[in-house]
Design an enzyme around this catalytic site. Structure first.
Site, PDB file in Angstrom:
ATOM      1  N   HIS A  57       0.726  -1.022   0.105  1.00  0.00           N
ATOM      2  CA  HIS A  57       0.144   0.008   0.010  1.00  0.00           C
ATOM      3  C   HIS A  57       0.933   1.375  -0.187  1.00  0.00           C
ATOM      4  CE1 HIS A  57      -3.969   2.187   1.151  1.00  0.00           C
ATOM      5  NE2 HIS A  57      -2.850   3.137   1.187  1.00  0.00           N
ATOM      6  N   HIS A  59       1.428   5.406  -2.010  1.00  0.00           N
ATOM      7  CA  HIS A  59       0.873   6.511  -2.828  1.00  0.00           C
ATOM      8  C   HIS A  59       2.167   7.175  -3.846  1.00  0.00           C
ATOM      9  CE1 HIS A  59      -3.144   6.624  -1.320  1.00  0.00           C
ATOM     10  NE2 HIS A  59      -2.545   5.975  -0.321  1.00  0.00           N
ATOM     11  N   GLN A 152      -9.645   9.466  -5.264  1.00  0.00           N
ATOM     12  CA  GLN A 152      -9.148  10.265  -3.917  1.00  0.00           C
ATOM     13  C   GLN A 152     -10.379  11.311  -3.612  1.00  0.00           C
ATOM     14  OE1 GLN A 152      -5.784  11.095  -1.790  1.00  0.00           O
ATOM     15  NE2 GLN A 152      -7.668  11.329  -0.576  1.00  0.00           N
ATOM     16  N   HIS A 210      -9.492   1.954   0.117  1.00  0.00           N
ATOM     17  CA  HIS A 210      -9.284   2.339   1.355  1.00  0.00           C
ATOM     18  C   HIS A 210     -10.581   2.441   2.147  1.00  0.00           C
ATOM     19  CE1 HIS A 210      -5.805   4.202  -0.581  1.00  0.00           C
ATOM     20  NE2 HIS A 210      -5.535   4.987   0.417  1.00  0.00           N
ATOM     21  N   GLU A 213     -11.083   4.688   6.914  1.00  0.00           N
ATOM     22  CA  GLU A 213      -9.753   5.334   7.477  1.00  0.00           C
ATOM     23  C   GLU A 213     -10.391   6.510   8.234  1.00  0.00           C
ATOM     24  OE1 GLU A 213      -6.808   6.807   4.608  1.00  0.00           O
ATOM     25  OE2 GLU A 213      -5.523   7.208   6.265  1.00  0.00           O
ATOM     26  N   ASP A 309       2.395   3.318   2.801  1.00  0.00           N
ATOM     27  CA  ASP A 309       1.530   4.473   2.752  1.00  0.00           C
ATOM     28  C   ASP A 309       1.915   5.624   1.952  1.00  0.00           C
ATOM     29  OD1 ASP A 309      -1.096   5.346   2.553  1.00  0.00           O
ATOM     30  OD2 ASP A 309      -1.561   5.670   4.257  1.00  0.00           O
ATOM     31  N   TRP A 315       0.948  14.178   3.521  1.00  0.00           N
ATOM     32  CA  TRP A 315       0.500  13.479   4.392  1.00  0.00           C
ATOM     33  C   TRP A 315       1.563  13.242   5.834  1.00  0.00           C
ATOM     34  CZ3 TRP A 315      -1.283  12.412  -0.312  1.00  0.00           C
ATOM     35  CH2 TRP A 315      -2.454  12.736  -0.839  1.00  0.00           C
TER      36      TRP A 315
HETATM   37 FE   FE2 Z   1      -3.446   5.181   1.543  1.00  0.00          FE
END
Ligand code: FE2
Length: 427
Positions: A57, A59, A152, A210, A213, A309, A315
């Site tokens: 997982h 991005h 997203q 996802h 979350e 991630d 993030w």
């Molecule tokens: Fe994610």
């Protein structure tokens, strides 16, 4: 004549003095104390030889963008999403490709040779999709990259969401993604799960959403995902990522939920570094940890992987592509400090993650690809404790990366002149 013989290795299952014979990019034989003519011999000196790491997982479209166009000041998920929204219109394909390739270099150096990355499909231009398809093509000789179509902004919530996602799949994106908890209502979230699973069923694709979350104890999308998996006969090819709300759910409800997930053969991915930093942010004290119920899921028979991630993106400003750091955090957050638990955390970034990815030829058995990592550690416990140096990284028998052993030179009179943080072991 073999191409390569690694001898005197310890394997993750505890077998010592093991030899791994390599011929034509594959493992020809694994046996104790085997010696045979080989073009190259590598003495593992009793250290751990592991199948390579797998990140289930990630991005990659956002990675290494830290500071663009500005740094996330609060460090929260919501500011991260807002920041990503500011960055997206500024993205240029070439720069995105360059950052992704730089990250893949880091990954290879860390023995991470397979990455499942989500790619944002919300923008009608599909710029990030095209860029990551190009990256997938370019790294194919040394790294397996799998792409997930990730809406997203919400596949139902954002205009053109379904069409954009389908066009991304048409271009060759491998997996159907989703973000049901980000749709406007719980009902819309459930409808998105149903719709996306139907798209996957029609196209014969895996699913990785996802899911939940959030810290909302009533978020129920993993239940819907498991239900749809069974309804559509998608068992074994569906994954729920994050599932952080499970941390906050009512225990009775979870006792009913876990067998459903197991029965549907839905994989679960926790992302320990991100979950522990982003969840529970609205709590005072006590603060929730937020990571999903890893040991309980595993005990129920669910295949659980750990993902990285984020690395240096809107993030999360940390990270270096080190899946042992991910396992280290997972072990702490889930309190998996038993000997079995530590081994399970190692599995979560190797074999379990490879199952989620659907990697063929993975492992240290005869017939598997000769894709493995020699670690400066004597077992998985030590590997996680030290985030051990990747002394040698091989893919299909080819040496891709080497790192110097980690050690410190000491200037203490009467003491040895160096130390490597590995205490002597008495037999
Ligand atoms: Fe994610």
């Amino acid at each position: 004549m073999l191409d390569l013989l690694v001898h005197n290795a310890t394997l993750p299952d505890g077998r010592t003095n093991m030899s791994v014979a390599v011929q034509g990019g594959r493992i020809a034989e694994v046996a104790e104390g085997l010696d045979a003519p080989a073009r190259e011999k590598l003495d593992a000196q009793g250290l751990l030889l592991s199948p390579h790491f797998v990140d289930p997982h990630f991005h990659m479209d956002a990675t290494l963008s830290y500071g663009l166009p500005r740094v996330n000041q609060s460090g929260t998920l919501l500011e991260g999403i807002a920041l990503w929204g500011e960055l997206k219109p500024l993205l240029k394909a070439e720069a995105l490709i360059e950052r992704a390739l730089a990250y893949c270099d880091w990954a290879v150096a860390k023995g991470l040779l397979a990455i499942r990355t989500h790619v944002d499909t919300s923008d009608a231009s599909l710029l990030a999709v095209d860029a990551l398809l190009e990256v997938k093509h370019r790294v194919a000789p040394y790294l397996d990259l799998q792409l997930v179509a990730f809406p997203q902004d919400g596949v139902l919530r954002s205009p053109g969401g379904v069409d954009n996602l389908k066009r991304a799949l048409d271009k060759g994106v491998d997996v159907v993604g989703g973000i049901p908890h980000f749709e406007r209502t719980m009902a819309d979230g459930a409808a998105s799960v149903k719709l996306l699973c139907e798209i996957a069923a029609e196209r014969g694709l895996p699913v990785d959403m996802h899911c939940d979350e959030s810290d909302d104890p009533l978020s129920r999308h993993i239940e819907t995902l498991a239900f749809e998996t069974q309804r559509l006969g998608l068992q074994g090819r569906v994954t729920g990522s994050h599932c952080t709300s499970m941390h906050s759910m009512d225990n009775y409800y979870v006792s009913k939920l876990l067998p459903l997930i197991a029965e549907a053969q839905v994989n679960v991915i926790a992302n320990p570094l991100i979950n522990i930093t982003l969840q529970g942010r609205h709590d005072t004290y006590p603060k929730r940890r937020g990571m999903t119920r890893v040991p309980e899921l595993m005990a129920a028979g669910v295949n659980v992987g750990f993902g990285h991630d984020c690395v240096m993106d809107p993030w999360y400003g940390m990270g270096s592509g080190d899946m042992l750091e991910v396992a280290h955090m997972g072990l702490h957050v889930a309190q998996m400090t038993s000997q079995a638990g530590i081994g399970q955390c190692f599995d979560a970034v190797t074999g379990n993650a490879a199952r989620i990815f659907g990697l063929e030829g993975y492992g240290l058995d005869a017939g598997c690809d000769a894709s493995f990592v020699l670690l400066q550690a004597r077992d998985p416990v030590e590997a996680i404790r030290l985030r051990a140096a990747r002394l040698k990284v091989f893919r299909k028998g080819e040496l891709l990366a080497e790192s110097a052993p980690a050690s410190a030179s000491l200037r203490l009179s009467g003491r040895p002149d160096s130390t490597d943080f590995m205490p002597a072991r008495k037999n």
